[in-house]
Design an enzyme around this catalytic site. Structure first.
Site, PDB file in Angstrom:
ATOM      1  N   ALA A   1      -5.718   9.206   8.425  1.00 62.45           N
ATOM      2  CA  ALA A   1      -4.522   9.536   7.346  1.00 62.45           C
ATOM      3  C   ALA A   1      -3.238  10.077   9.031  1.00 62.45           C
ATOM      4  CB  ALA A   1      -3.906  10.967   6.454  1.00 62.45           C
TER       5      ALA A   1
ATOM      6  N   GLY B   1       0.603  -0.993  -0.039  1.00 63.17           N
ATOM      7  CA  GLY B   1      -0.288   0.116  -0.111  1.00 63.17           C
ATOM      8  C   GLY B   1       0.614   1.155  -0.278  1.00 63.17           C
TER       9      GLY B   1
ATOM     10  N   GLU C   1     -18.313  17.320   3.070  1.00 68.76           N
ATOM     11  CA  GLU C   1     -17.693  17.531   1.459  1.00 68.76           C
ATOM     12  C   GLU C   1     -18.158  17.906   0.493  1.00 68.76           C
ATOM     13  OE1 GLU C   1     -13.745  18.162   4.263  1.00 68.76           O
ATOM     14  OE2 GLU C   1     -13.130  16.431   2.829  1.00 68.76           O
TER      15      GLU C   1
ATOM     16  N   GLY D   1      -0.383   4.321   0.484  1.00 70.60           N
ATOM     17  CA  GLY D   1      -0.916   5.577   0.494  1.00 70.60           C
ATOM     18  C   GLY D   1      -0.352   6.347   1.601  1.00 70.60           C
TER      19      GLY D   1
END
Length: 428
Positions: free
Chosen positions: A319, A11, A173, A13
């Site tokens: 995150a 990954g 959002e 990310g």
């Protein structure tokens, strides 16, 4: 070097890239595996889908991060499972042997077993999904503009009815950004009666943005409603066939566009990695982030369920959790290489960086400790929006993106310009 240990990271990310960057400074060999050749800044996917930003501004070539590190190799492929006994990661392009393995594969959309919704709604977890959604939204206005006859009123309104499911940050959002895109379309689609355009936000629980206090939750709802969003709480989806959305109260909403932002789950292969997973498919990890029963496999980020130290619920899939876990795993891997045993490894402790969400141009909410700003605060409105912009800009990868994104945000704020309104798919 022959004595280098091989660390395989699945990954690219936030957690995977951070860990690879930190380990790249050590005497280890690293293979970073991902099915895409770019690192994606997922928090801004909604801005791609609403034509604020282009795809290249929130995606960064993974190899660019490591061009100066000869001990890091990128492997373009899809992980399919782990054989812990043989210490190999299985991929669609063969097996990769490891000394230490870190699962940081991120998450995918969770439809909670609702197959009709999974087939017919629009998710927004990948770059391709965001671009597909952007084309679809613009297509719907183009289709509606051609159906001006009174006999086509019901069909036209189905094209102009947009439903967003999920009152978390992504849903909020998306709703705010979509309403602003519609304001731009008002000046361009002269044959459409915009009184027929309707945006609905559905949330199955009794509030939105669970990570902020009730007063900020209500402020968020008030701002969205002022923008024209129909916010409905305690309302869940039961079925969607691509034309009609059925709700738990019996109501049927005619719509061609359902945007699903109601939850995430771990990537499918995680359940085949040899350990117990939760209902969202995440591996339930130890305090040191090791996979239970292993002395060399770790899991971090969205594919890890970490609930230790008195936590009432697992850490959120955001995150900051992934990047902080990456730092702890780096220390623990180096400790194992140095000869320490798993029970001597450091335990992960999460430092809450607060929560924030933007509701649209000049509007946002934020709450909690903000180390980057040097103090703790709860804020709303323009100041929170400015802080949101600052935090997201410093987390973007690449100076080019920092410059172009900041320019587009400023331009959009003053002039409402969105130049990425390009349809990439064919219209029937």
């Amino acid at each position: 070097m022959a004595d280098q240990k091989h660390v395989v990271i699945v990954g690219a990310g936030f957690g995977g890239v951070r860990l690879a960057k930190e380990l790249a400074k050590e005497n280890v060999r690293i293979t970073l595996v991902d099915r895409h050749n770019y690192h994606l800044f997922q928090p801004l996917l909604y801005q791609v889908s609403t034509a604020v930003l282009s795809a290249g501004e929130i995606a960064y070539p993974t190899r660019e991060f490591f061009k100066n590190y000869k001990n890091v190799e990128f492997f373009l492929g899809k992980a399919t499972g782990v054989d812990q006994e043989r210490r190999v990661l299985m991929t669609n392009h063969g097996e990769i042997a490891y000394d230490y393995l870190v699962l940081a594969a991120g998450a995918t959309t969770n439809f909670f077993g609702n197959e009709s919704v999974a087939r017919n709604s629009y998710a927004m977890k990948t770059l391709q999904e965001a671009m597909t959604l952007r084309s679809h939204i613009i297509h719907e206005f183009e289709r509606a503009s051609k159906k001006t006859s009174p006999s086509l009123t019901e069909e036209r309104r189905r094209h102009l009815n947009f439903v967003i499911v999920g009152g978390g940050a992504t849903g909020i959002e998306m709703a705010g950004a979509l309403m602003e895109l519609i304001q731009i379309f008002k000046k361009e689609f002269h044959s459409i009666n915009f009184d027929e355009v309707h945006v609905t936000l559905l949330e199955a629980m009794g509030s939105v943005l669970p990570m902020v206090p009730p007063d900020l939750q209500q402020y968020t709802i008030d701002v969205l409603r002022k923008k024209g969003v129909d916010v409905r709480l305690n309302t869940a989806v039961t079925e969607y066939d691509g034309n009609d959305l059925k709700l738990n109260n019996g109501e049927v909403v005619p719509t061609k566009t359902v945007i699903w932002a109601a939850g995430v789950r771990a990537q499918d292969f995680i359940k085949d990695c040899g350990s117990k997973v939760d209902r969202a498919g995440r591996i339930i990890v130890e305090e040191n982030l090791l996979v239970p029963g292993s002395d060399c496999v770790f899991a971090i980020g969205d594919c890890a369920n970490f609930q230790h130290g008195g936590l009432e619920r697992p850490l959120p899939t955001v995150a900051p959790v992934a990047t902080q876990e990456a730092m702890q795993v780096k220390e623990n891997i180096m400790a194992l290489i140095a000869g320490k045993t798993p029970d001597q490894l450091g335990k992960f402790v999460y430092k809450d960086l607060g929560a924030m969400a933007t509701i649209g141009k000049g509007e946002a909410v934020m709450n909690g400790p903000m180390p980057l700003l040097g103090f703790t605060m709860k804020a709303k409105g323009f100041f929170a929006w400015f802080a949101w912009m600052f935090v997201h800009l410093i987390r973007l990868a690449g100076k080019y993106s920092d410059f172009t994104v900041s320019v587009k945000w400023i331009w959009n704020f003053f002039f409402g310009t969105r130049v990425s309104r390009i349809i990439l798919s064919k219209m029937e």
